[in-house]
Enzyme design. Structure first.
Site, mmCIF file in Angstrom:
data_model
loop_
_atom_site.group_PDB
_atom_site.id
_atom_site.type_symbol
_atom_site.label_atom_id
_atom_site.label_comp_id
_atom_site.label_asym_id
_atom_site.label_seq_id
_atom_site.Cartn_x
_atom_site.Cartn_y
_atom_site.Cartn_z
ATOM 1 N N ARG A 13 -4.103 33.123 -19.586
ATOM 2 C CA ARG A 13 -4.166 34.412 -18.889
ATOM 3 C C ARG A 13 -3.086 35.347 -19.411
ATOM 4 N NH1 ARG A 13 -7.082 34.686 -14.125
ATOM 5 N NH2 ARG A 13 -5.543 35.898 -12.977
ATOM 6 N N GLU A 57 0.821 -1.211 0.000
ATOM 7 C CA GLU A 57 0.000 0.000 0.000
ATOM 8 C C GLU A 57 0.857 1.263 0.000
ATOM 9 O OE1 GLU A 57 -3.692 0.102 2.283
ATOM 10 O OE2 GLU A 57 -2.866 1.809 3.373
#
Lengths: 383, 81
Positions: free
Chosen positions: A275, A249
């Site tokens: 932008r 894990e």
């Protein structure tokens, strides 16, 4: 460079990861996600699609219905899934299923247990979990109060569990309980319990800050009777089962989040360019994007190199903990930096960076906190 | 008979971040290098590698303080078998 380009990946693993990324991008990024995320709903159709891809048994041997993927190939596939699928809760549930149910059954299950459960888990027909954490256990996972009393040929389990990922959806529960008159890590024993077992109660889902679509719940065990055949591994040796789960894990659980950060970074770069083309001064935003890109590349490199090393025989908890630590902190730092590209607009609840930040916060908490990961690495250094 | 180098190699590989670090017979292991979960990993290894079965009463801190104490424990169990 993404995981798909990693030089250690073999052609088959690369092709599979590319397939996962394509399906995730085209089919697992549907318009229903924002509403499901707000409601905290598990996406069963998405789970089914992951199962059809072979993700529910990714590292398990093909003879048990798995795909037989190496750790490295698993990392690449999970990164690809996290990149294309915005539902990080679904990806998290898949991780819990793999590391807490598929791996322990594969590594510690008897022939009967493997035959009975692995094909169902690997096909995704059944969802698995393990239940260790208890309301009173605090930071010591092995301070269990749930007890399994031998009665004749059976064990009778009583106790409660909390913060259990997949609990509301799971079909197979690996319950860690203590044998009588044992303490600490000794006596901890995992039992296989199926949904619907008399005395097993699953409480309603718990709400979370992030990863909301991954169901989390509490369990109550009121004298649940199981046969001795339900013990996974040897009685009293459940710590080994837990350690194996944690090793897989901690090595691999951040792969999906690395893919998610890659996707967010590309989105932020697009925002910055757009932008700037409209005359905005983007200031130090470029520096933030560069720093995130470099850190992401480093986290991916550490993940892939370490996964490969474990495939070659590396073992032990320290290197997996190092991957979890560095990747979780990198993902969180990136999730904090990228919103700057939108200035104040990033603070809007509909901003694409809002959910990523909430999802990323969990990384330094679940599967052991970042402090715990540092302690594990420090111990390996003899510190 | 216990093969000390295989135990040393296992502990070095399993618990040391730099597996090339030296590990002496009396260097501290539990709780400095390995925690209680690590003890169970060592138990799993020695039971499989040396064909012994350790009892719950063997799982005491003093038996896992160093390579020497682990080897001594295994040899006691081998002798008793």
């Amino acid at each position: 460079v993404t995981g798909l380009d990693h030089p250690l990946l073999d052609p088959d693993s690369r092709a599979f990861a590319e397939d996962v990324r394509r399906v995730a991008t085209e089919e697992l990024a549907d318009d229903s996600f924002p509403e499901r995320e707000r409601a905290g709903d598990f996406w069963e159709a998405g789970w089914r699609r992951c199962a059809d891809l072979g993700l529910c048994g990714l590292p398990a041997p093909t003879e048990w219905g798995g795909r037989g993927a190496s750790r490295l190939a698993t990392a690449a596939a999970l990164e690809a899934l996290g990149y294309g699928c915005p539902d990080a809760g679904l990806v998290f549930s898949l991780n819990a299923h793999l590391w807490s149910a598929v791996i322990p059954l594969w590594k510690f299950g008897s022939a009967r247990q493997r035959e009975a459960y692995l094909p169902r888990l690997c096909s995704g027909d059944w969802i698995g979990l393990h239940a260790m954490t208890e309301p009173e256990s605090g930071s010591d996972a092995f301070a269990l109060r749930t007890v399994a009393r031998p009665v004749g040929d059976e064990f009778v389990i009583s106790g409660s569990k909390t913060m259990i990922t997949n609990a509301p959806q799971a079909t197979l529960f690996i319950i860690f309980a203590r044998l009588p008159e044992t303490e600490g890590v000794r006596g901890v024993t995992p039992f296989l319990v199926e949904r619907g077992a008399p005395g097993l109660e699953v409480a309603r889902p718990m709400q979370k800050l992030g990863l909301r679509t991954s169901p989390l719940g509490e369990l109550t065990l009121n004298d649940v009777s199981v046969s001795r055949d339900a013990i996974l591994g040897r009685p009293g040796r459940g710590a080994q089962v837990f350690a194996a789960s944690m090793q897989w894990e901690r090595l691999l659980i951040m792969a999906g989040q690395i893919g998610a950060l890659q996707q967010s970074l590309e989105q932020a770069i697009g925002c910055a360019r757009e932008r700037r083309s409209r005359g905005y001064v983007i200031g130090d935003v470029a520096d933030r994007l560069v720093d995130t890109d470099v850190a992401l590349a480093a986290a991916r490199a550490l993940l892939y190199e370490t996964a490969w090393a474990y495939d070659q025989g590396e073992s032990g908890p320290a290197r997996a903990a190092a991957v979890k630590l560095f990747a979780a902190e990198t993902v969180l730092r990136g999730a904090l930096e990228l919103p700057q590209v939108l200035d104040g607009l990033a603070y809007h609840a509909e901003s694409p960076f809002d959910r990523r930040l909430r999802d990323a916060l969990g990384g330094r908490l679940y599967s052991g906190t970042s402090q715990m990961m540092r302690q594990i690495v420090a111990r390996g250094m003899g510190l | 008979v216990i093969e000390p180098e295989s135990l040393r190699d296992f502990v070095r590989q399993e618990f040391l971040y730099d597996r090339n670090s030296p590990l002496g017979d009396d260097d501290p292991l539990f709780p400095d290098v390995m925690d209680s979960l690590g003890v169970m990993t060592v138990v799993h290894f020695v039971e499989n590698a040396y064909g012994v079965s350790l009892a719950d009463s063997d799982l005491r801190a003093e038996n896992f303080r160093s390579l020497r104490t682990i080897a001594a424990l295994v040899e006691r169990r081998q002798a008793a078998a």
